[in-house]
Structures are given as C-alpha cells and as structure tokens.
Design a protein around this motif. Structure first.
Motif, mmCIF file in Angstrom:
data_model
loop_
_atom_site.group_PDB
_atom_site.id
_atom_site.type_symbol
_atom_site.label_atom_id
_atom_site.label_comp_id
_atom_site.label_asym_id
_atom_site.label_seq_id
_atom_site.Cartn_x
_atom_site.Cartn_y
_atom_site.Cartn_z
ATOM 1 N N ASP A 135 -25.349 8.614 5.772
ATOM 2 C CA ASP A 135 -26.661 8.070 5.386
ATOM 3 C C ASP A 135 -26.622 6.555 5.262
ATOM 4 O OD1 ASP A 135 -27.585 10.704 5.257
ATOM 5 O OD2 ASP A 135 -27.083 10.891 3.122
ATOM 6 N N GLY A 136 -25.820 5.921 6.111
ATOM 7 C CA GLY A 136 -25.777 4.468 6.132
ATOM 8 C C GLY A 136 -24.995 3.840 4.993
ATOM 9 N N ARG A 137 -24.293 4.655 4.237
ATOM 10 C CA ARG A 137 -23.525 4.125 3.113
ATOM 11 C C ARG A 137 -22.060 4.545 3.222
ATOM 12 N NH1 ARG A 137 -24.555 6.183 -1.331
ATOM 13 N NH2 ARG A 137 -25.979 7.853 -0.735
ATOM 14 N N THR A 138 -21.204 3.742 2.595
ATOM 15 C CA THR A 138 -19.757 3.906 2.701
ATOM 16 C C THR A 138 -19.162 4.367 1.379
ATOM 17 O OG1 THR A 138 -19.569 2.210 4.417
ATOM 18 C CG2 THR A 138 -17.577 2.684 3.159
ATOM 19 N N ALA A 139 -18.162 5.231 1.469
ATOM 20 C CA ALA A 139 -17.341 5.621 0.320
ATOM 21 C C ALA A 139 -15.887 5.599 0.774
ATOM 22 C CB ALA A 139 -17.741 7.005 -0.185
ATOM 23 N N TRP A 140 -14.988 5.764 -0.183
ATOM 24 C CA TRP A 140 -13.551 5.721 0.102
ATOM 25 C C TRP A 140 -12.888 6.975 -0.445
ATOM 26 C CZ3 TRP A 140 -12.136 1.899 3.278
ATOM 27 C CH2 TRP A 140 -13.004 0.792 3.366
ATOM 28 N N LEU A 141 -11.929 7.485 0.310
ATOM 29 C CA LEU A 141 -11.177 8.671 -0.094
ATOM 30 C C LEU A 141 -9.694 8.341 -0.072
ATOM 31 C CD1 LEU A 141 -10.994 11.722 -0.763
ATOM 32 C CD2 LEU A 141 -10.941 12.149 1.712
ATOM 33 N N TYR A 142 -9.053 8.507 -1.215
ATOM 34 C CA TYR A 142 -7.642 8.146 -1.374
ATOM 35 C C TYR A 142 -6.826 9.405 -1.661
ATOM 36 C CZ TYR A 142 -3.558 5.754 -3.413
ATOM 37 O OH TYR A 142 -2.300 5.311 -3.700
ATOM 38 N N ALA A 143 -5.738 9.574 -0.923
ATOM 39 C CA ALA A 143 -4.816 10.685 -1.165
ATOM 40 C C ALA A 143 -3.859 10.269 -2.275
ATOM 41 C CB ALA A 143 -4.041 11.028 0.109
ATOM 42 N N SER A 144 -3.980 10.910 -3.430
ATOM 43 C CA SER A 144 -3.179 10.541 -4.588
ATOM 44 C C SER A 144 -1.987 11.481 -4.722
ATOM 45 C CB SER A 144 -4.033 10.575 -5.859
ATOM 46 O OG SER A 144 -4.450 11.904 -6.132
ATOM 47 N N ILE A 145 -1.188 11.228 -5.753
ATOM 48 C CA ILE A 145 -0.067 12.102 -6.074
ATOM 49 C C ILE A 145 0.044 12.149 -7.592
ATOM 50 C CG2 ILE A 145 1.737 10.328 -6.029
ATOM 51 C CD1 ILE A 145 3.465 12.464 -4.505
ATOM 52 N N HIS A 146 0.428 13.308 -8.122
ATOM 53 C CA HIS A 146 0.321 13.537 -9.564
ATOM 54 C C HIS A 146 1.556 13.105 -10.349
ATOM 55 C CE1 HIS A 146 -3.285 15.464 -8.393
ATOM 56 N NE2 HIS A 146 -2.747 16.603 -8.009
ATOM 57 N N ASP A 163 0.832 -1.197 0.000
ATOM 58 C CA ASP A 163 0.000 0.000 0.000
ATOM 59 C C ASP A 163 0.866 1.246 0.000
ATOM 60 O OD1 ASP A 163 -2.859 -0.873 0.249
ATOM 61 O OD2 ASP A 163 -1.998 -1.974 1.932
ATOM 62 N N ARG A 164 0.403 2.250 -0.731
ATOM 63 C CA ARG A 164 1.057 3.564 -0.759
ATOM 64 C C ARG A 164 -0.022 4.627 -0.646
ATOM 65 N NH1 ARG A 164 3.611 0.494 -4.801
ATOM 66 N NH2 ARG A 164 5.808 0.090 -4.371
ATOM 67 N N GLY A 165 0.374 5.817 -0.208
ATOM 68 C CA GLY A 165 -0.597 6.886 -0.054
ATOM 69 C C GLY A 165 -1.390 6.730 1.229
ATOM 70 N N LEU A 166 -2.536 7.386 1.275
ATOM 71 C CA LEU A 166 -3.392 7.328 2.464
ATOM 72 C C LEU A 166 -4.824 7.057 2.024
ATOM 73 C CD1 LEU A 166 -1.340 10.136 2.998
ATOM 74 C CD2 LEU A 166 -2.078 9.427 5.282
ATOM 75 N N LEU A 167 -5.557 6.323 2.868
ATOM 76 C CA LEU A 167 -6.918 5.917 2.535
ATOM 77 C C LEU A 167 -7.831 6.137 3.727
ATOM 78 C CD1 LEU A 167 -8.668 4.469 0.299
ATOM 79 C CD2 LEU A 167 -8.161 2.340 1.524
ATOM 80 N N TRP A 168 -8.968 6.794 3.469
ATOM 81 C CA TRP A 168 -9.979 7.015 4.496
ATOM 82 C C TRP A 168 -11.293 6.369 4.075
ATOM 83 C CZ3 TRP A 168 -6.362 10.613 3.182
ATOM 84 C CH2 TRP A 168 -5.624 11.214 4.211
ATOM 85 N N LEU A 210 -15.142 5.615 -4.932
ATOM 86 C CA LEU A 210 -13.743 5.761 -4.550
ATOM 87 C C LEU A 210 -13.303 7.109 -5.092
ATOM 88 C CD1 LEU A 210 -10.917 4.957 -3.558
ATOM 89 C CD2 LEU A 210 -10.587 3.771 -5.738
ATOM 90 N N VAL A 211 -12.956 8.016 -4.198
ATOM 91 C CA VAL A 211 -12.534 9.363 -4.566
ATOM 92 C C VAL A 211 -11.026 9.445 -4.422
ATOM 93 C CG1 VAL A 211 -12.746 11.818 -4.041
ATOM 94 C CG2 VAL A 211 -14.716 10.305 -3.712
ATOM 95 N N ALA A 212 -10.347 10.025 -5.398
ATOM 96 C CA ALA A 212 -8.898 10.216 -5.327
ATOM 97 C C ALA A 212 -8.578 11.675 -5.600
ATOM 98 C CB ALA A 212 -8.179 9.317 -6.328
ATOM 99 N N VAL A 213 -7.948 12.323 -4.628
ATOM 100 C CA VAL A 213 -7.616 13.748 -4.702
ATOM 101 C C VAL A 213 -6.188 13.918 -4.198
ATOM 102 C CG1 VAL A 213 -8.168 16.002 -3.721
ATOM 103 C CG2 VAL A 213 -10.012 14.509 -4.454
#
Length: 322
Positions: A62-73, A52-57, A289-292
C-alpha cells in the motif's frame, strides 16, 4: 536511570516471569563463569559502523515500507549493539513489534501462570531423575521453577547450557530491541498472546508432552547440543539463511513424525497469526520494525511466505543477496 541499570531491570523482569524466578547457579568448580555486563556507552550510542548480524528484509504494501528482522533468543554481550542497517531500520520506525511485548505486565504475568488447555504434568520418576541430573550439571536450581510446566523447565536448561559458550537469554535480540525502542521513544507491540505462544510450545496431549520431554533430555544429555547451539547462533550472526534453512538436517532434533509435528507446531503453525498481526499494525499506519525468531523465516510455510500471501513485497536487504 542509566541504560545499563534499565537493561538489568528488563532482564530481571523478563526472566522472573518467563522462568518463575531466576534459577540460581551453584557455587561449583565446573560451573560457567558469570557473563560480563554490556558496555552502557555502546547501548546508549551505538557506533555508526557497528557490524550487522542476523537478517533484514524490507516489506512494502500500500505504498508504505516496513522492516522485518530475523532475531535470535540467546546471544553474546556484544550482540546487544545494533548493526548499522538495524540502526537505520530503527530510525525509520515508530513501532517495534516483537513476538511478545515483554514490557507489558499482563503479558509477563500470563507467562508465569498456568497455561490454558495445558494441565499440570508430573514427570515419571525416571524423567524427573534425568531432569535433576541435567540441572545439577548445568548448575541450575530447579526449585524456583517448580511451578512451571516441565517443558518450560527443560527450555531453561537449554538456555543454561549455552552459558558455557558465553551466551545467554539476557543477550537475546528481544531485550536488545526493547532497550533501543525505549531509548528512542518508539512504541512496542506484540504479535502473539502469551497464552497462544505457550500453547504452541507445550503439547496438549500428555503422551506427546512426555515424548517431547524425553527427546529434549536426550539432546541435553548429548555433548552435541552445545555444538548445535553454536552452529545455529553463528549462522544467525553471519546472516547465513542457507544453514538456517537446513536446520532439520543437522540439528539432531527431527528424527520421528512426532518431532516433525512438534517443529511444525512451534514454528510453521504460528506464522499465519504473526503475519496477521503485522498486517493489522501496518494497516494502522504504523512505521514498523518487526523482529521474529530466525527459524520462522525458513521453510515453505515461513513467515516470509505468509507475508507475500497477504500482499507484501518482501525484499532481503541484509545480507544482500548475491
């Protein structure tokens, strides 16, 4: 089409639009060697135990799950392979949301065109001479980039300088995730408009733009830039949020009020809009899955805080908090 050929087409399309055509490397002895192509087998079937690399939250609302990933350009070839936790997040998702959807032809066309509200800027002779000198040092032909705003030309030279340390925008996480999304049949979405992102990167005021270009050239002319880029990318790869949080203290890029304003414009001011985009997609029932970019996760006005303010529970999943 093989996955490697698909990756190459994505790279060509993205770079052509972002950079106005790929800048050619001069055939000179001191130019960095060409970087290796990624292993197509690892792209098509990532190992179950890939690091694994980066960071993941994990995001919950509202009872549902999503994922947020810290990316790099920018990145290294082996960073294209998703780690085991990122693979799990991809498997749990039906949509990958990036800052911009680089597969959308209209987005790519807008990135290569004029920036609304940002008139063309002709550099004074002294800055143009310095820009050309840095380009020669980085084995970059600026001619294909002539139509771009000088701020974007400067960004290309920063990216080129990273090639000397085995890194490139071709191996950034955006293209890696696009490859994985398309391989898995996931939808792609953008959180920003290309016009809005370019306006955030380029000051509207001519004097401010010249000051930022002058400061950017100072950094490019300094031998410290490569060291700072390595520190940033290594912190990302290690999931070292503490070092990323302290970016302003070691980046040698925040010296004046103008520098702080520029950093706020390019990072903090974009976070509310991206958070609103996540809320909208989540509200549509997407399994996201969100990557920012990783620096958007830092500071009191971070994207994490913006999401909490909009009712999300935000839990860090990688690296696991101690």
């Amino acid at each position: 089409m093989t996955i490697l050929r698909h990756w190459r087409r994505l790279c060509s399309a993205a770079l052509a639009a972002l950079l106005g055509g790929a800048a050619g490397l001069a055939n000179a002895q001191n130019c960095p060697p060409a970087l290796p192509a990624p292993n197509p087998a690892l792209l098509s079937q990532p190992p179950a135990q890939a690091p694994d690399r980066g960071l993941l939250w994990q995001l919950e609302k509202d009872g549902r799950t999503a994922w947020l990933y810290a990316s790099i350009h920018i990145g290294r070839p082996d960073w294209l392979v998703p780690g085991m936790r990122l693979q799990a997040a991809l498997a749990a998702s039906d949509t990958v949301a990036l800052e911009l959807d680089l597969t959308d032809p209209q987005v790519m066309q807008a990135l290569a065109g004029p920036v609304p509200g940002r008139p063309a800027l002709t550099l004074p002779a002294d800055l143009q001479t310095r820009l050309q000198a840095v380009a020669r040092r980085e084995c970059t032909d600026l001619a294909p980039l002539a139509a771009l705003h000088p701020m974007l030309q400067l960004g290309q030279l920063v990216a080129q300088s990273a090639r000397r340390d085995g890194m490139s925008v071709e191996y950034g996480q955006e293209l890696a995730l696009i490859v994985q999304a398309q391989r898995r049949g996931l939808r792609l979405a953008g959180l920003e408009t290309p016009q809005g992102q370019l306006q955030a990167l380029i000051p509207a005021d001519r004097k401010a733009a010249l000051e930022e270009i002058r400061e950017g050239l100072r950094q490019l002319e300094s031998p410290q830039l490569r060291q700072q880029t390595r520190r940033l990318t290594e912190a990302w790869a290690a999931g070292d949020l503490n070092t990323l949080e302290r970016y302003e203290t070691w980046c040698d890029c925040v010296k004046t009020a103008a520098d702080r304003a520029a950093l706020k414009r390019t990072l903090d001011d974009r976070n509310p809009g991206m958070a609103d985009g996540i809320v909208k997609l989540h509200g549509q029932g997407r399994r996201l899955l969100v990557a920012v970019g990783a620096l958007h996760m830092t500071g009191e006005a971070s994207l994490l805080q913006a999401l909490r303010a909009r009712g999300f529970t935000v839990t860090q999943r990688w690296p696991e908090p101690r």
